[in-house]
Scaffold this motif. Structure first.
Motif, PDB file in Angstrom:
ATOM      1  N   GLY A 272       0.769  -1.116  -0.003  1.00 45.13           N
ATOM      2  CA  GLY A 272      -0.034   0.037   0.150  1.00 45.13           C
ATOM      3  C   GLY A 272       0.955   1.076  -0.092  1.00 45.13           C
ATOM      4  O   GLY A 272       0.371   2.322  -0.103  1.00 45.13           O
ATOM      5  N   MET A 273       2.077   1.171   0.077  1.00 46.51           N
ATOM      6  CA  MET A 273       2.963   2.262   0.009  1.00 46.51           C
ATOM      7  C   MET A 273       3.476   2.594  -1.433  1.00 46.51           C
ATOM      8  O   MET A 273       3.058   1.878  -2.382  1.00 46.51           O
ATOM      9  CB  MET A 273       4.256   2.174   0.996  1.00 46.51           C
ATOM     10  N   TYR A 274       4.388   3.715  -1.609  1.00 40.49           N
ATOM     11  CA  TYR A 274       4.391   4.111  -2.896  1.00 40.49           C
ATOM     12  C   TYR A 274       6.138   4.294  -2.989  1.00 40.49           C
ATOM     13  O   TYR A 274       6.782   4.800  -2.251  1.00 40.49           O
ATOM     14  CB  TYR A 274       4.014   5.392  -3.418  1.00 40.49           C
ATOM     15  N   LEU A 275       6.413   4.165  -4.195  1.00 38.24           N
ATOM     16  CA  LEU A 275       7.957   4.146  -4.519  1.00 38.24           C
ATOM     17  C   LEU A 275       8.514   5.726  -4.305  1.00 38.24           C
ATOM     18  O   LEU A 275       8.054   6.591  -5.086  1.00 38.24           O
ATOM     19  CB  LEU A 275       8.596   3.520  -5.570  1.00 38.24           C
ATOM     20  N   TYR A 276       9.211   6.153  -3.647  1.00 37.19           N
ATOM     21  CA  TYR A 276       9.919   7.392  -3.622  1.00 37.19           C
ATOM     22  C   TYR A 276      11.384   7.539  -3.909  1.00 37.19           C
ATOM     23  O   TYR A 276      11.726   8.522  -4.650  1.00 37.19           O
ATOM     24  CB  TYR A 276       9.909   7.966  -2.030  1.00 37.19           C
ATOM     25  N   ASP A 277      12.252   6.563  -3.802  1.00 34.66           N
ATOM     26  CA  ASP A 277      13.426   6.576  -4.361  1.00 34.66           C
ATOM     27  C   ASP A 277      13.979   5.081  -4.266  1.00 34.66           C
ATOM     28  O   ASP A 277      13.477   4.078  -3.614  1.00 34.66           O
ATOM     29  CB  ASP A 277      14.261   7.431  -3.560  1.00 34.66           C
ATOM     30  N   TYR A 278      14.963   4.731  -4.931  1.00 33.73           N
ATOM     31  CA  TYR A 278      15.530   3.341  -4.898  1.00 33.73           C
ATOM     32  C   TYR A 278      16.880   3.387  -5.449  1.00 33.73           C
ATOM     33  O   TYR A 278      17.478   4.150  -6.038  1.00 33.73           O
ATOM     34  CB  TYR A 278      14.725   2.464  -5.845  1.00 33.73           C
ATOM     35  N   SER A 279      17.485   1.999  -5.156  1.00 31.17           N
ATOM     36  CA  SER A 279      18.778   1.852  -5.523  1.00 31.17           C
ATOM     37  C   SER A 279      18.999   0.220  -6.100  1.00 31.17           C
ATOM     38  O   SER A 279      18.486  -0.602  -5.075  1.00 31.17           O
ATOM     39  CB  SER A 279      20.013   2.088  -4.457  1.00 31.17           C
TER      40      SER A 279
ATOM     41  N   GLY B 157      13.883  11.206   9.727  1.00 31.04           N
ATOM     42  CA  GLY B 157      14.086  12.706   9.306  1.00 31.04           C
ATOM     43  C   GLY B 157      13.743  12.501   7.688  1.00 31.04           C
ATOM     44  O   GLY B 157      13.563  11.411   7.208  1.00 31.04           O
ATOM     45  N   ASP B 158      13.916  13.505   7.105  1.00 27.68           N
ATOM     46  CA  ASP B 158      13.651  13.606   5.798  1.00 27.68           C
ATOM     47  C   ASP B 158      15.087  12.705   5.103  1.00 27.68           C
ATOM     48  O   ASP B 158      16.048  12.830   5.440  1.00 27.68           O
ATOM     49  CB  ASP B 158      13.861  15.080   4.980  1.00 27.68           C
ATOM     50  N   VAL B 159      14.683  12.190   3.910  1.00 31.83           N
ATOM     51  CA  VAL B 159      15.803  11.639   3.105  1.00 31.83           C
ATOM     52  C   VAL B 159      16.044  12.324   1.733  1.00 31.83           C
ATOM     53  O   VAL B 159      15.008  12.276   0.914  1.00 31.83           O
ATOM     54  CB  VAL B 159      15.140   9.840   2.790  1.00 31.83           C
ATOM     55  N   GLU B 160      16.950  12.814   1.698  1.00 30.38           N
ATOM     56  CA  GLU B 160      17.566  13.659   0.602  1.00 30.38           C
ATOM     57  C   GLU B 160      18.188  12.610  -0.467  1.00 30.38           C
ATOM     58  O   GLU B 160      18.325  12.959  -1.704  1.00 30.38           O
ATOM     59  CB  GLU B 160      18.415  14.768   1.157  1.00 30.38           C
ATOM     60  N   SER B 161      18.910  11.582   0.171  1.00 30.99           N
ATOM     61  CA  SER B 161      19.460  10.690  -0.945  1.00 30.99           C
ATOM     62  C   SER B 161      19.863   9.536  -0.310  1.00 30.99           C
ATOM     63  O   SER B 161      19.815   9.328   0.960  1.00 30.99           O
ATOM     64  CB  SER B 161      20.800  11.471  -1.577  1.00 30.99           C
ATOM     65  N   VAL B 162      19.762   8.321  -1.142  1.00 29.66           N
ATOM     66  CA  VAL B 162      20.072   6.974  -0.679  1.00 29.66           C
ATOM     67  C   VAL B 162      21.121   6.388  -1.703  1.00 29.66           C
ATOM     68  O   VAL B 162      21.053   6.852  -2.729  1.00 29.66           O
ATOM     69  CB  VAL B 162      18.890   6.197  -0.889  1.00 29.66           C
ATOM     70  N   SER B 163      22.163   5.958  -1.012  1.00 30.64           N
ATOM     71  CA  SER B 163      23.318   5.384  -1.922  1.00 30.64           C
ATOM     72  C   SER B 163      23.941   4.155  -1.256  1.00 30.64           C
ATOM     73  O   SER B 163      23.706   3.830  -0.069  1.00 30.64           O
ATOM     74  CB  SER B 163      24.848   6.530  -1.705  1.00 30.64           C
ATOM     75  N   VAL B 164      24.061   3.109  -2.125  1.00 31.45           N
ATOM     76  CA  VAL B 164      24.297   1.797  -1.734  1.00 31.45           C
ATOM     77  C   VAL B 164      25.606   1.216  -2.415  1.00 31.45           C
ATOM     78  O   VAL B 164      25.968   1.506  -3.593  1.00 31.45           O
ATOM     79  CB  VAL B 164      23.058   0.826  -2.037  1.00 31.45           C
ATOM     80  N   CYS B 165      26.381   0.642  -1.712  1.00 31.79           N
ATOM     81  CA  CYS B 165      27.737  -0.056  -2.213  1.00 31.79           C
ATOM     82  C   CYS B 165      27.962  -1.154  -1.461  1.00 31.79           C
ATOM     83  O   CYS B 165      28.024  -1.312  -0.230  1.00 31.79           O
ATOM     84  CB  CYS B 165      28.807   0.940  -1.954  1.00 31.79           C
TER      85      CYS B 165
ATOM     86  N   GLN C  83      26.252  -2.317   2.099  1.00 26.72           N
ATOM     87  CA  GLN C  83      25.931  -1.129   2.928  1.00 26.72           C
ATOM     88  C   GLN C  83      24.993  -0.271   2.502  1.00 26.72           C
ATOM     89  O   GLN C  83      24.956  -0.036   0.880  1.00 26.72           O
ATOM     90  CB  GLN C  83      27.076  -0.499   3.501  1.00 26.72           C
ATOM     91  N   VAL C  84      24.300   0.569   3.182  1.00 29.45           N
ATOM     92  CA  VAL C  84      23.242   1.541   2.518  1.00 29.45           C
ATOM     93  C   VAL C  84      23.620   2.802   3.420  1.00 29.45           C
ATOM     94  O   VAL C  84      23.819   2.932   4.555  1.00 29.45           O
ATOM     95  CB  VAL C  84      21.743   1.145   2.979  1.00 29.45           C
ATOM     96  N   LEU C  85      23.727   3.982   2.743  1.00 29.41           N
ATOM     97  CA  LEU C  85      23.769   5.155   3.146  1.00 29.41           C
ATOM     98  C   LEU C  85      22.657   6.111   2.993  1.00 29.41           C
ATOM     99  O   LEU C  85      22.254   6.377   1.743  1.00 29.41           O
ATOM    100  CB  LEU C  85      25.221   5.908   2.696  1.00 29.41           C
ATOM    101  N   LEU C  86      22.074   6.798   4.055  1.00 25.82           N
ATOM    102  CA  LEU C  86      21.042   7.574   3.985  1.00 25.82           C
ATOM    103  C   LEU C  86      21.530   9.144   4.346  1.00 25.82           C
ATOM    104  O   LEU C  86      22.445   9.181   5.308  1.00 25.82           O
ATOM    105  CB  LEU C  86      20.031   7.430   4.871  1.00 25.82           C
ATOM    106  N   CYS C  87      21.167  10.121   3.671  1.00 26.60           N
ATOM    107  CA  CYS C  87      21.430  11.561   3.824  1.00 26.60           C
ATOM    108  C   CYS C  87      20.302  12.314   4.007  1.00 26.60           C
ATOM    109  O   CYS C  87      19.432  12.168   2.910  1.00 26.60           O
ATOM    110  CB  CYS C  87      22.471  12.058   2.712  1.00 26.60           C
ATOM    111  N   GLY C  88      20.090  13.020   4.905  1.00 20.61           N
ATOM    112  CA  GLY C  88      19.142  13.697   5.084  1.00 20.61           C
ATOM    113  C   GLY C  88      18.768  14.450   6.596  1.00 20.61           C
ATOM    114  O   GLY C  88      19.389  13.616   7.420  1.00 20.61           O
TER     115      GLY C  88
END
Length: 354
Positions: free
Chosen positions: A244-251, A290-298, A301-306
């Motif tokens: 029931g949720m919606y895609l906001y961002d992805y990696s 908090g707000d998620v401004e960007s997501v980066s994955v390597c 590991q997953v990095l959230l910035c916000g």
């Protein structure tokens, strides 16, 4: 949000061909050495990380940096709407809606690829083969596959659905093509040794925004409400629905998993981060504080910035570390390798260790 934007972009690309100026080239072999991660003061910058290295496409060309932030390549040319893809040790910068396409490796070799028609999207597979989607007179799109020598080895023309993007398997023998059709989407599957379609999956009332190959010779197609897994004949092989949720961002850069940033509303902010296995199993999830401004994955590991914070997680979304300090001016944060973060500003980037 992503799907609606994709439809608008594709519709424009199919009918408008922009003529680009061909610029000159500049190397970094003369004069003083630049500071690490010195970026062009150009608009519309697009970033991609590859094995600890960085590629940047902008309105003024392509830059490649090694693991230490030293400039490997500084290629100057004009891109009205820059696009960028990396894979197999290569980076390809292209003009969305234009005709300019430049491919370079991280050793500094570079070449132009001539294309016919305006470019909709491009993709590099894990072996460095290139797939290019363009418009084509009398059709609703064309897909061309180039080998590592940039020879065109396969073409497919769409007469029914508008081609949005295409993905080539890392082995180079299977092609998946995503089309937007009236009332939904279609994923077409091909083998490169035949012009006969191996299969097709149609999704009525659903528009996929992206697709790519995963382990086991399967394809993952991503929409605003689910991940759909298909075999190489286009037959369903599992799914993960967003409940029931919606895609906001992805990696899709994770080592054996996908990272989804989900929202409670179509135009809302991030409410949950989920990591999903290629079989559709949830590996971990968390609610951002908090707000998620960007997501980066390597890697794993997953990095959230916000919200003025950098937060590092493992693939089970267990917190590994968090830094809260002055991040004023940071446009996004890229995870280059384990614990090494690149903070990207307007005209420069700074390496940071978590």
């Amino acid at each position: 949000m992503l799907v609606i934007a994709a439809v608008a972009v594709i519709a424009a690309l199919l009918f408008v061909v922009l003529l680009l100026q061909r610029g000159g080239r500049a190397s970094t072999g003369t004069g003083a050495e630049p500071e690490p991660y010195t970026l062009d003061s150009s608009a519309k910058q697009v970033f991609r990380a590859s094995e600890g290295r960085l590629a940047v496409a902008s309105s003024s060309g392509l830059q490649l940096f090694d693991e230490n932030g030293s400039t490997v390549l500084h290629e100057i040319f004009s891109l009205t709407e820059p696009g960028l893809t990396v894979g197999g040790g290569y980076a390809a910068a292209y003009d969305i809606g234009g005709t300019r396409l430049c491919v370079a490796d991280f050793d500094g070799s570079v070449e132009d690829v001539e294309v016919s028609g305006s470019i909709v999207s491009t993709a590099l597979n894990g072996s460095g083969w290139l797939t290019v989607v363009t418009d084509a007179a009398g059709y609703k799109g064309r897909v061309t596959v180039y080998d590592k020598d940039r020879n065109a080895v396969y073409e497919w023309y769409s007469g029914k659905g508008y081609v949005m993007n295409a993905a080539l398997s890392d082995s180079g023998d299977r092609l998946a093509v995503l089309c937007a059709e009236e009332g939904g989407s279609a994923v077409h599957l091909f083998a490169l040794d035949s012009e006969t379609e191996r299969g097709c999956y149609t999704a009525a009332g659903e528009l996929f925004a992206d697709l790519y190959w995963i382990d086991g010779g399967r394809v993952c197609a991503l929409s605003q409400t689910r991940l759909a897994f298909l075999n190489d004949k286009g037959e369903p092989a599992g799914e993960y629905r967003y409940d029931g949720m919606y895609l906001y961002d992805y990696s899709k850069e994770g080592d054996g998993f996908f990272t989804l940033v989900l929202s409670q509303y179509r135009s809302g902010s991030a409410a949950k981060i989920v990591t999903v296995s290629p079989g559709g199993t949830v590996l971990g999830e968390t609610a951002p504080d908090g707000d998620v401004e960007s997501v980066s994955v390597c890697g794993k590991q997953v990095l959230l910035c916000g919200g003025g914070k950098l937060t590092l997680y493992n693939q089970q979304m267990e917190r590994l570390g968090q830094v809260q300090e002055d991040l004023l001016g940071v446009r996004r944060a890229l995870l280059l390798q384990r614990g090494k973060v690149l903070l990207v500003y307007d005209y420069s980037a700074q390496s940071y260790s978590l």
